[in-house]
Design an enzyme around this catalytic site. Sequence first.
Site, PDB file in Angstrom:
ATOM      1  CG  ASP A 204      -1.590  -1.176   1.597  1.00  0.00           C
ATOM      2  OD1 ASP A 204      -1.529  -2.134   0.820  1.00  0.00           O
ATOM      3  OD2 ASP A 204      -2.210  -1.203   2.676  1.00  0.00           O
TER       4      ASP A 204
ATOM      5  CD  GLU B  94      -6.997  -5.154   4.035  1.00  0.00           C
ATOM      6  OE1 GLU B  94      -6.398  -5.913   4.802  1.00  0.00           O
ATOM      7  OE2 GLU B  94      -6.753  -5.122   2.816  1.00  0.00           O
TER       8      GLU B  94
HETATM    9  C1  FRU Z   1      -3.856  -3.725   2.730  1.00  0.00           C
HETATM   10  C2  FRU Z   1      -3.192  -4.137   4.033  1.00  0.00           C
HETATM   11  C3  FRU Z   1      -3.548  -3.141   5.134  1.00  0.00           C
HETATM   12  C4  FRU Z   1      -2.425  -3.304   6.099  1.00  0.00           C
HETATM   13  C5  FRU Z   1      -1.256  -3.542   5.182  1.00  0.00           C
HETATM   14  C6  FRU Z   1      -0.236  -4.496   5.720  1.00  0.00           C
HETATM   15  O1  FRU Z   1      -3.197  -4.162   1.595  1.00  0.00           O
HETATM   16  O2  FRU Z   1      -3.557  -5.452   4.394  1.00  0.00           O
HETATM   17  O3  FRU Z   1      -4.824  -3.332   5.679  1.00  0.00           O
HETATM   18  O4  FRU Z   1      -2.238  -2.186   6.902  1.00  0.00           O
HETATM   19  O5  FRU Z   1      -1.783  -4.069   3.973  1.00  0.00           O
HETATM   20  O6  FRU Z   1       0.890  -4.542   4.908  1.00  0.00           O
END
Ligand code: FRU
Length: 505
Positions: free
Chosen positions: A50, A229
Amino acid sequence: MIHKFLHPLCRHMILAALFLPLFTRAQQPAVTEPHRPQIHFSPKKGWMNDPNGMVYANGTYHLFFQHNPDSTVWGPMHWGHAVSQDLVHWKELPIALYPDSLGTIFSGSAVIDINNTAGFGKNAMVAIYTNHNPTQEKAGSNKFQNQSIAYSLDEGKTWIKYKGNPVVKNPGIRDFRDPKVSWFAPEKKWIMTLATLDHITFYSSPDLKNWKEESRFGKELGAHSGVWECPDLVSFTVAGKQVWVLIVNLNPGGPNGGSATQYFTGSFDGHAFAPDDTHTKWLDYGPDEYAGINWSNTGNRKIFLGWMSNWQYANVVPTKNWRSAMTLPRELSLKRVNGQYLVASLPVNEFNAALRPLKQLANIQVKEDLDLSQSAEKTNGIFELNLDGVSPADFTIELSNTKGEQLVIGFDKKENQYFIDRTHSGATNFSKSFAGRHAAPRLATSKFINLKLVADVASVELFADDGLTVMTSIFFPAEPLAKIRIKSGNGLLIKNLRLSKVASR
Ligand code: FRU
């Protein structure tokens, strides 16, 4: 096969354990590495997911990102850091945030504290992120994700973690993460939009340190086949009216499988979000835009960036020294179409400055086949194709190479759908979920179609109808897809066509 209903974070971890031994330490990256994008940000080495902490300050766009620097698969998360002045060319800087005693550093946001509400200093850059504690998770606790803050007084180069962390403690919800913080001017307070398993929880704070729960949203609304998320809350002014958009990323359960970005439109009064419409809306229908959110501190501009991959196969895509790239930064706008508010996304204007037109044609009639390969071969698979005033007939745009690999982008008149078919686009057998044809509805009501296609070595982004339907798709050909043919069995009229290469430096 990793079971798809496993908790997403468990899945990341199992994949990490499986593939960690295969990792060999990255060599110096070269722009000539196979599949290395040239006009999209990708980390020099290691794993990326992300975009995080995107904030604009003093003429610089900061991009932090979920990063595992020592492996090309997901693992202990850090915040990597890159900067750009023009949103096209990026410079990677040293890692900004490292794991600490509270856990690894999951997704979150950053703000510029113009009024020094936190007391860290005027214009401090403050990061608000999730501390993910794997030890507590293993011990069976439900409270292993908590929200913490850190600040930087030197434009994100060095960071000081706040002594009072965590600032938002987990009440016992396994998935409790990805804080997106913004300033709510009418009440002079910060709002935190937090993903809490299957809904959003809003918090408010006068100082970024003390947070109070305001409301919850969405348990019964929108798409719920996976975990919620990476949310975001932004507002637009449409015909003099303020309309709020709540972005909620979902994994899995996207319109074409796996991870995707949905959004809601409605109102927000500083306490609660009230939707004006209960349809599930998707910001990007393709398989490869995820965890997308907007930069903060950009005034009225909404500049959105997503991770250009999908949890279905992100850990196994065939790149060697690094994994994943971001999408192009996209400017969001809100449009009223058929009585609904819809978010449209287009590449930011800055991107247009990097275009170098190679071929322009007006009022062309495509009978069977228009071959643009002679010009396209100069692009090495890095180009923008812009079509304006296209008659709504069945057509395809085929990108191919001398190996017979091809990616087919098209419009299906009967279904009123755009599609991208990557079945024969090169390497696909690294994951059962990869090969396939993905479709998206045409949402525009205008008679003529316009579309913009941006290709960059291993990705294509389709912006149809001024960005009302967007699809992002990645692919891994053995050599650049630098031949372009537009085909239409029944004949096609195109008012304006422009093919440009993109200056990568
Ligand atoms: C989304 C996610 C988020 C988390 C991160 C962990 O892709 O699962 O929810 O903070 O990636 O790397």
